[in-house]
Enzyme design. Structure first.
Site, PDB file in Angstrom:
ATOM      1  CE  LYS A 302      -4.064  -2.118   1.974  1.00  0.00           C
ATOM      2  NZ  LYS A 302      -5.019  -2.234   3.057  1.00  0.00           N
ATOM      3  CG  ASN A 323      -7.519   0.758  -0.750  1.00  0.00           C
ATOM      4  OD1 ASN A 323      -7.706   1.861  -1.267  1.00  0.00           O
ATOM      5  ND2 ASN A 323      -8.499   0.010  -0.300  1.00  0.00           N
ATOM      6  CG  ASP A 338      -8.125  -0.042   3.080  1.00  0.00           C
ATOM      7  OD1 ASP A 338      -8.958  -0.875   2.657  1.00  0.00           O
ATOM      8  OD2 ASP A 338      -6.896  -0.237   3.051  1.00  0.00           O
ATOM      9  N   GLY A 366       0.040  -0.824  11.073  1.00  0.00           N
ATOM     10  CA  GLY A 366       0.404  -1.137   9.692  1.00  0.00           C
ATOM     11  C   GLY A 366      -0.342  -0.238   8.716  1.00  0.00           C
ATOM     12  CE1 TYR A 455     -12.056 -11.380   3.761  1.00  0.00           C
ATOM     13  CE2 TYR A 455     -11.170  -9.288   4.529  1.00  0.00           C
ATOM     14  CZ  TYR A 455     -11.224 -10.286   3.594  1.00  0.00           C
ATOM     15  OH  TYR A 455     -10.423 -10.219   2.479  1.00  0.00           O
ATOM     16  N   GLY A 476     -14.550  -7.561   9.976  1.00  0.00           N
ATOM     17  CA  GLY A 476     -14.122  -6.658   8.896  1.00  0.00           C
ATOM     18  C   GLY A 476     -14.846  -6.856   7.569  1.00  0.00           C
TER      19      GLY A 476
END
Ligand code: NAP
Length: 498
Positions: A302, A323, A338, A366, A455, A476
């Site tokens: 990213k 992203n 995001d 991150g 997720y 998520g």
């Protein structure tokens, strides 16, 4: 149109017939891999095409070509002859194809094949790279114009894969099968029509019930159902617009399901493909060759893609992470979906418009934590960032006037001052490491709202613990869906269908 071929790697004829039946709606051709059969099963291969009721390729692959056959060349020729012999006058009961490697020189086999209407696939495998003279290799393979040339090579980088597409274009009128094996070549199995391939090879889904001994025949093969349902193989054309996701190792992504479903519902000629990308620079030559129109970007690229952006959205500039890449006439335009995906998901979940007076803990520092932190700041929340590498937490926290600490006893203690909302953004607890919990020592009070951006699994160990204590929990997936829908709109100019 490129056909879907299922490689049969069962140890018995019965198992192979069961696999054909399981995937029948998704396949056009089956390949009987005699080299996977138990020795006493080989007596029955001649009857296989009639029993299977589907055009079948007869293949006895040697170990040096990636197969399992270790007996001598004489035994292999006898097997091939047995498969072709006593052929039926009803051609549907014969093998439709026979795979003969380029160095196999047995004119009687070729004669038998031609007499009984069995098409010869003349194959060449290179497990060590991609031949420099690939196009010439392809032209030289066929001994007569009615043969299908098959070349399967192992790319070392995406430049190699790009070369394959160029060779496909240069030989567009040739009856051929072109395959790049391994994870870098997975796209060539989906874009078989673009390569001008006669067919694409698939394998049964590994690990299905009762299939413990079934193996993937070729590295990088998909199962037929995924190829046809998820990647819409049957509707792909030479001109299909290509989109995709780049990341490494890219093992657990649901993005192809989401994006491809969108193209399908809007009847768009597009396909979204995962590209396993370890080194960014060599990927962009393939992106140009395929004229990839849009890319989702995930771990660990990213930030790495920023130098490739000729334009950046205000979010990308603010957050420093991108992203989403969209091809424009001036180059790649970078976006960050995001950020909105996260805040829309959280605000909807808590039923609020902003985070005034909310004290939030962010676990992790991150790429995605950066987007989360900036959104919390934009929405007027106050936050603590705790991370395994404290310096990374500091780098994100200080410009936003947030608190920071390590992911240690002190950091866990500090959560007590920031526990209205806890956002878990690390990869700890993600499949396959589902027994991990990044804040094991923290005791939930039951009042916290807890969001885990993971997720897969649906409920991480952390979320289970929080739910048991009475907390409201959210995984998520909703965020993933929201950010993907925003990407879809950027890629296609159309809203994602309901
Ligand atoms: P990233 O940039 O690689 O960051 C990984 C983070 O996890 C870092 O904070 C890292 O700490 C931490 N971490 C990794 N292994 C750890 C361990 N063993 N113990 C403690 N901390 C560890 O990845 P990312 O892009 O931010 O993504 C992180 C997670 O968010 C992934 O699980 C991803 O699937 C998920 N995600 C979800 C969505 C969504 O839409 N739901 C979107 C993006 C990401 P260090 O700094 O110390 O290395």
């Amino acid at each position: 149109m490129a056909k879907v071929c299922l490689c049969l790697t069962g140890r018995t004829i019965l198992k192979d017939l069961e696999l054909v039946d399981r995937y029948r709606p998704y396949i056009d051709v089956a390949e009987l891999r005699v080299d996977f059969l138990d020795p006493d099963e080989r007596f029955y291969i001649r009857r296989f095409p009639a029993l299977a009721g589907i055009p079948t390729i007869l293949t006895v692959r040697r170990k040096i070509d990636g197969g399992h056959f270790i007996e001598g060349e004489g035994a292999r020729i006898v097997l091939l002859a047995a498969g072709l012999a006593f052929a039926d006058t009803d051609r549907r009961r014969n093998f439709a194809y026979v795979d003969l490697e380029e160095d196999l020189d047995v004119p009687s086999l070729e004669e038998a094949a031609r007499t009984f209407g069995t098409k010869i696939i003349r194959s060449y495998h290179n497990f060590n790279g991609v031949d420099a003279n690939l196009e010439q290799k392809l032209w030289n393979l066929r001994r007569t114009g009615d043969e299908i040339a098959k070349v399967a090579v192992m790319p070392k980088n995406y430049d190699d894969v790009a070369r394959l597409y160029k060779v496909g274009e240069a030989t567009k009128d040739m009856d051929k099968i072109l395959i790049a094996m391994g994870p870098l070549g997975a796209n060539t199995r989906i874009l078989a029509e673009r390569l001008g391939s006669h067919l694409t090879f698939t394998s049964p889904l590994a690990g299905e019930a009762g299939d413990a001994d079934i193996q993937v025949a070729g590295p990088g093969q998909l199962d037929p159902k995924t190829l046809v349902d998820t990647y819409r193989f049957r509707s792909l054309t030479k001109d299909t617009k290509v989109f995709g996701i780049i990341g490494y190792p890219l093992t657990a992504t649901s993005s192809p399901q989401i994006h491809n479903k969108g193209y399908s519902q809007l009847k768009m000629d597009g396909v979204y493909i995962p590209f396993t990308v370890e080194n960014l620079p060599d990927f962009f030559s393939l992106a140009d060759t395929l004229q990839i129109q849009g890319l989702s970007v995930t771990i660990p690229h990213k930030e790495g893609v920023l130098p490739y952006c000729s334009q950046r959205s205000p979010e990308v500039d603010r957050i420093g992470s991108c992203n989403t890449l969209v091809r424009t006439s001036q180059g790649w335009a970078g976006y960050n979906t995001d950020a909105r995906g996260f805040s829309d998901s959280l605000l909807t979940f808590i039923g609020k418009q902003n985070l005034w007076y909310k004290r939030v803990t962010i676990i992790g520092a991150g790429g995605v934590a950066k987007a989360v932190a900036h959104e919390i700041h934009r929405l007027k929340g106050r936050a603590l960032i705790i991370n395994r590498t404290p310096l990374r937490a500091k780098e994100i926290a200080e410009p936003l006037n947030f608190a920071w600490a390590g992911l240690d006893a002190r950091g866990i203690e500090l959560i007590d001052h920031y526990r209205d909302i806890i956002i878990q953004t690390t990869s700890v607890g993600m499949e396959p490491n589902i027994d991990e919990d990044p804040i094991e020592l923290y005791k939930f009070r039951g009042k916290e709202v807890v969001m885990d951006l993971i997720y897969k699994p649906e409920e991480t160990k952390l979320l289970k613990r929080a739910a048991r204590a009475g907390c409201k929990t959210l995984n998520g997936y909703d965020m993933l869906l929201r950010q993907a829908k925003l990407q879809f709109a950027l890629f296609t100019g159309q809203e994602y269908p309901d």
